[in-house]
Design an enzyme around this catalytic site. Sequence first.
Site, PDB file in Angstrom:
ATOM      1  N   SER A 102      -5.633  -1.264  -1.156  1.00 20.54           N
ATOM      2  CA  SER A 102      -4.721  -1.156  -0.023  1.00 20.54           C
ATOM      3  C   SER A 102      -3.864  -2.407   0.110  1.00 20.54           C
ATOM      4  CB  SER A 102      -5.504  -0.853   1.253  1.00 20.54           C
ATOM      5  OG  SER A 102      -4.631  -0.630   2.332  1.00 20.54           O
ATOM      6  N   ASP A 254       2.083   0.275   3.551  1.00 19.48           N
ATOM      7  CA  ASP A 254       1.146  -0.684   2.994  1.00 19.48           C
ATOM      8  C   ASP A 254       0.989  -0.437   1.497  1.00 19.48           C
ATOM      9  OD1 ASP A 254      -0.317   1.667   3.144  1.00 19.48           O
ATOM     10  OD2 ASP A 254      -2.150   0.710   3.865  1.00 19.48           O
ATOM     11  N   ASP A 256      -1.128   0.992  -0.616  1.00 16.67           N
ATOM     12  CA  ASP A 256      -1.407   2.320  -1.159  1.00 16.67           C
ATOM     13  C   ASP A 256      -0.652   3.411  -0.419  1.00 16.67           C
ATOM     14  OD1 ASP A 256      -2.993   1.856   1.096  1.00 16.67           O
ATOM     15  OD2 ASP A 256      -4.608   3.165   0.416  1.00 16.67           O
ATOM     16  N   ASP A 258      -0.614   4.728   2.480  1.00 25.34           N
ATOM     17  CA  ASP A 258      -1.189   5.730   3.378  1.00 25.34           C
ATOM     18  C   ASP A 258      -0.953   5.364   4.840  1.00 25.34           C
ATOM     19  OD1 ASP A 258      -2.964   3.598   3.483  1.00 25.34           O
ATOM     20  OD2 ASP A 258      -4.768   4.839   3.402  1.00 25.34           O
TER      21      ASP A 258
END
Length: 490
Positions: A102, A254, A256, A258
């Site tokens: 992340s 961010d 990743d 999501d």
Amino acid sequence: MPTLAEFVKAYDVRGIVPDQLSPRVAEAIGAAFAEVVAIPDGSRGIVIGHDMRPSSPELSAAFAAGVTSRGVDVVLIGLCSTDGLYYASGALGLPGAMFTASHNPARYNGIKLCRSGARPVGQDSGLAEIRDLAQWMLDGGTGLAAPVGGPGSVESRDLLADYAAFLRGLVDLSAIRPLKVVVDAGNGMGGHTVPAVLGTAAGLPELPLEVVPLYFELDGTFPNHEANPLDPANLVDLQAAVVEHGADIGLAFDGDADRCFVVDADGAPVSPSAITGLVATREIARARAGGDDDVAVVHNVISSAAVAEIVSEAGARPVRTRVGHSFIKAEMARHGAVFGGEHSAHYYFRDFWFADTGMLAALHVLAALGEQERPLSQVCDRFERYVASGEINSTVSDQQGVIEQIHAWASVHGARTDELDGLTIACPEGAAPMWWFNVRASNTEPLLRLNVEAADRETMERLRDELLALIRADRDPVPTTDRPDGGEAP
């Protein structure tokens, strides 16, 4: 061998490469995931995706080798966002593994795991068993029977266009007014998914959007800034670009992709609680128009008090739960909730297998803005009702002792208390001005996390300062940096 308990967290795996998370460790976790989740669930395979970090391809390949060693097939979808992996898990009906850390720094990587239909795998739903079995294998354990049918197979599929088309089918932007949108991908996976969903990179029709890209180059070393949009320092470039280009809105993803953070045309951040309220009203209206009389929306304990008010005013039922995606997803499934939102800019949708997707939330915000003529600041006015401190971390040696002192403080003030997640203290019923705060202990560090909200800034700041003085009264005078914490897990 590393001790997996040190970096297999409550919700996912998050470790330093290669000291903690190495290909050998990833292979063991893959084999354990097949044994604990895929085989008992009767799944025919596992879908695996990864982000742009330099270590992600090698780690995901090692994980796949562990899976196939247990006789379970693998579908590799390559580069994807975490919600792209959730889409694949839902659409294909397979358990999934996403290799990402992340917003963590470049030296980290990790694994987010789910059962088929994007159902979460956490400490209480299989992750502890996966950790223990993988540790046993790494420590030299033997005795697992060879798979009857031999090793599993591996195939590669590109699902980016299917993911983009699916999201567009949930929110139609084709008829909105033209919008100029600055998007900061932070060199993360938003640089891969935004051109597909908001643009024409996946072969979909052009939308009435002019996208101004910032840091779309995939680079897991994050050369421009951390890919954590809840740290105000990481929004500075987006805010400046929105003003410079005269854009209608700014979006920040961010690492990743999501989570999605929003700024208005003036470059002012819009709180995730306000976005939760905005999206909730849209999803509630759609559900009620479809004949659903019992509509629920889930929010966590540190979302703004405005969220529950807005949900109730829209004719739906607010459901309050603990911080963390596994708790949100479990409550959404239990109540059949149409939507869920967290303070950390995670947004969950019933139509997306109860999983979180920042991209779908962004589509809703763009639709709400583009379906009328007012600027975003005015659209969000009714959702921004109170003043919040953001999450403030304090290092303390005696967490329980401090919490007991706060209990005593609440008693003196005649305040209401609950312990759903940490300690939440609210002003006496009917008191004015309204205020509440939550104090939660970190699971992994000697930290207390404080969130304060009040009807006005003066009350919030007075309460915040009084509580920080109480929390920090006996701690060692070690310099710390206090800022709103955008972390995904408590």
